[in-house]
Design a protein around this motif. Structure first.
Motif, PDB file in Angstrom:
ATOM      1  N   SER A  19       0.845  -1.185   0.000  1.00  0.00           N
ATOM      2  CA  SER A  19       0.000   0.000   0.000  1.00  0.00           C
ATOM      3  C   SER A  19       0.884   1.239   0.000  1.00  0.00           C
ATOM      4  O   SER A  19       1.771   1.367   0.853  1.00  0.00           O
ATOM      5  CB  SER A  19      -0.914   0.000   1.219  1.00  0.00           C
ATOM      6  OG  SER A  19      -1.755   1.146   1.200  1.00  0.00           O
ATOM      7  N   LEU A  20       0.655   2.118  -0.952  1.00  0.00           N
ATOM      8  CA  LEU A  20       1.393   3.372  -1.031  1.00  0.00           C
ATOM      9  C   LEU A  20       0.528   4.510  -0.508  1.00  0.00           C
ATOM     10  O   LEU A  20      -0.707   4.494  -0.677  1.00  0.00           O
ATOM     11  CB  LEU A  20       1.787   3.668  -2.477  1.00  0.00           C
ATOM     12  CG  LEU A  20       2.597   2.602  -3.214  1.00  0.00           C
ATOM     13  CD1 LEU A  20       2.954   3.100  -4.615  1.00  0.00           C
ATOM     14  CD2 LEU A  20       3.841   2.224  -2.449  1.00  0.00           C
ATOM     15  N   TRP A  36      -1.351   8.317  -9.395  1.00  0.00           N
ATOM     16  CA  TRP A  36      -0.080   7.607  -9.287  1.00  0.00           C
ATOM     17  C   TRP A  36       0.407   7.279 -10.695  1.00  0.00           C
ATOM     18  O   TRP A  36      -0.374   6.823 -11.542  1.00  0.00           O
ATOM     19  CB  TRP A  36      -0.252   6.322  -8.499  1.00  0.00           C
ATOM     20  CG  TRP A  36      -0.541   6.550  -7.050  1.00  0.00           C
ATOM     21  CD1 TRP A  36      -1.762   6.635  -6.458  1.00  0.00           C
ATOM     22  CD2 TRP A  36       0.437   6.730  -6.003  1.00  0.00           C
ATOM     23  NE1 TRP A  36      -1.612   6.858  -5.109  1.00  0.00           N
ATOM     24  CE2 TRP A  36      -0.277   6.916  -4.807  1.00  0.00           C
ATOM     25  CE3 TRP A  36       1.826   6.737  -5.977  1.00  0.00           C
ATOM     26  CZ2 TRP A  36       0.367   7.114  -3.583  1.00  0.00           C
ATOM     27  CZ3 TRP A  36       2.468   6.928  -4.761  1.00  0.00           C
ATOM     28  CH2 TRP A  36       1.734   7.121  -3.581  1.00  0.00           C
ATOM     29  N   TYR A  37       1.680   7.511 -10.904  1.00  0.00           N
ATOM     30  CA  TYR A  37       2.372   7.130 -12.127  1.00  0.00           C
ATOM     31  C   TYR A  37       3.548   6.240 -11.726  1.00  0.00           C
ATOM     32  O   TYR A  37       3.950   6.227 -10.560  1.00  0.00           O
ATOM     33  CB  TYR A  37       2.885   8.356 -12.879  1.00  0.00           C
ATOM     34  CG  TYR A  37       1.805   9.165 -13.557  1.00  0.00           C
ATOM     35  CD1 TYR A  37       0.890   9.899 -12.815  1.00  0.00           C
ATOM     36  CD2 TYR A  37       1.700   9.194 -14.945  1.00  0.00           C
ATOM     37  CE1 TYR A  37      -0.111  10.634 -13.439  1.00  0.00           C
ATOM     38  CE2 TYR A  37       0.706   9.942 -15.580  1.00  0.00           C
ATOM     39  CZ  TYR A  37      -0.186  10.653 -14.810  1.00  0.00           C
ATOM     40  OH  TYR A  37      -1.165  11.381 -15.436  1.00  0.00           O
ATOM     41  N   ARG A  38       4.084   5.530 -12.702  1.00  0.00           N
ATOM     42  CA  ARG A  38       5.263   4.724 -12.401  1.00  0.00           C
ATOM     43  C   ARG A  38       6.224   4.750 -13.570  1.00  0.00           C
ATOM     44  O   ARG A  38       5.824   4.976 -14.724  1.00  0.00           O
ATOM     45  CB  ARG A  38       4.872   3.278 -12.078  1.00  0.00           C
ATOM     46  CG  ARG A  38       4.265   2.503 -13.237  1.00  0.00           C
ATOM     47  CD  ARG A  38       3.771   1.143 -12.759  1.00  0.00           C
ATOM     48  NE  ARG A  38       3.204   0.343 -13.847  1.00  0.00           N
ATOM     49  CZ  ARG A  38       2.583  -0.816 -13.666  1.00  0.00           C
ATOM     50  NH1 ARG A  38       2.435  -1.321 -12.440  1.00  0.00           N
ATOM     51  NH2 ARG A  38       2.113  -1.479 -14.703  1.00  0.00           N
ATOM     52  N   ALA A  49      -3.062   5.161 -11.970  1.00  0.00           N
ATOM     53  CA  ALA A  49      -4.435   5.405 -11.541  1.00  0.00           C
ATOM     54  C   ALA A  49      -4.585   6.869 -11.159  1.00  0.00           C
ATOM     55  O   ALA A  49      -3.620   7.498 -10.722  1.00  0.00           O
ATOM     56  CB  ALA A  49      -4.811   4.518 -10.354  1.00  0.00           C
ATOM     57  N   THR A  50      -5.803   7.382 -11.341  1.00  0.00           N
ATOM     58  CA  THR A  50      -6.100   8.748 -10.934  1.00  0.00           C
ATOM     59  C   THR A  50      -7.436   8.785 -10.195  1.00  0.00           C
ATOM     60  O   THR A  50      -8.283   7.900 -10.368  1.00  0.00           O
ATOM     61  CB  THR A  50      -6.176   9.712 -12.130  1.00  0.00           C
ATOM     62  OG1 THR A  50      -7.217   9.282 -13.012  1.00  0.00           O
ATOM     63  CG2 THR A  50      -4.862   9.779 -12.884  1.00  0.00           C
ATOM     64  N   HIS A  96       1.148  12.272  -8.101  1.00  0.00           N
ATOM     65  CA  HIS A  96       0.962  13.407  -9.011  1.00  0.00           C
ATOM     66  C   HIS A  96      -0.295  14.171  -8.619  1.00  0.00           C
ATOM     67  O   HIS A  96      -1.290  13.568  -8.192  1.00  0.00           O
ATOM     68  CB  HIS A  96       0.842  12.895 -10.447  1.00  0.00           C
ATOM     69  CG  HIS A  96       0.560  13.945 -11.468  1.00  0.00           C
ATOM     70  ND1 HIS A  96      -0.656  14.030 -12.118  1.00  0.00           N
ATOM     71  CD2 HIS A  96       1.324  14.950 -11.946  1.00  0.00           C
ATOM     72  CE1 HIS A  96      -0.622  15.045 -12.967  1.00  0.00           C
ATOM     73  NE2 HIS A  96       0.571  15.615 -12.892  1.00  0.00           N
ATOM     74  N   ALA A  97      -0.233  15.482  -8.773  1.00  0.00           N
ATOM     75  CA  ALA A  97      -1.393  16.327  -8.493  1.00  0.00           C
ATOM     76  C   ALA A  97      -1.535  17.379  -9.581  1.00  0.00           C
ATOM     77  O   ALA A  97      -0.538  17.912 -10.066  1.00  0.00           O
ATOM     78  CB  ALA A  97      -1.255  16.998  -7.136  1.00  0.00           C
ATOM     79  N   VAL A  98      -2.777  17.651  -9.930  1.00  0.00           N
ATOM     80  CA  VAL A  98      -3.084  18.703 -10.902  1.00  0.00           C
ATOM     81  C   VAL A  98      -3.970  19.730 -10.217  1.00  0.00           C
ATOM     82  O   VAL A  98      -5.045  19.386  -9.704  1.00  0.00           O
ATOM     83  CB  VAL A  98      -3.809  18.155 -12.141  1.00  0.00           C
ATOM     84  CG1 VAL A  98      -4.140  19.301 -13.097  1.00  0.00           C
ATOM     85  CG2 VAL A  98      -2.964  17.100 -12.831  1.00  0.00           C
TER      86      VAL A  98
END
Length: 119
Positions: A19-20, A36-38, A49-50, A96-98
């Motif tokens: 779990s992150l 999340w990106y990888r 996933a977003t 990641h955040a926008v």
């Protein structure tokens, strides 16, 4: 602006779970989309996933049914629950955040956390 701090990476055997967590420095109510990106060695960074402010989620085909993204608004934290992990999930995972302000998208990244899945 927002600072993002990931935690929870590590080494796990194939079939296991991790779990992150991604803690944001401001209320995530004010963040339009988090995700999340990888990035695996020698490969481009890819979306995992977003989750939007309204709670809508989106997943890469490769993780559908295995990963779950969620958010805890009270803790300003987004999570990624990863089950049935495969060696090909090995990568550095980035939060990641926008944030959209005055019709401009601002992108923010965490420092990344390593996930290694052994076969």
């Amino acid at each position: 602006q927002v600072q993002l701090v990931e935690s929870g990476g590590g080494l796990v055997q194939a079939g296991g779970s991790l779990s992150l967590s991604c803690a944001a420095s401001r209320s995530i109510f004010s963040i339009n989309t988090m995700g999340w990106y990888r990035q695996a060695p020698g490969k481009q960074r890819e979306l995992v996933a977003t989750i939007t402010r309204s709670g809508s989620t989106n997943y890469a085909d490769s993780v559908k049914g295995r990963f779950t993204i969620s958010r805890d608004n009270a803790k300003n934290t987004v999570y990624l629950q990863m089950n049935s992990l495969k060696p090909e999930d090995t990568a550095v995972y980035y939060c990641h955040a926008v944030i959209i302000e005055l019709a401009t998208n601002y992108n923010y990244w965490g420092q990344g956390t390593q996930v290694t899945v052994s076969s």
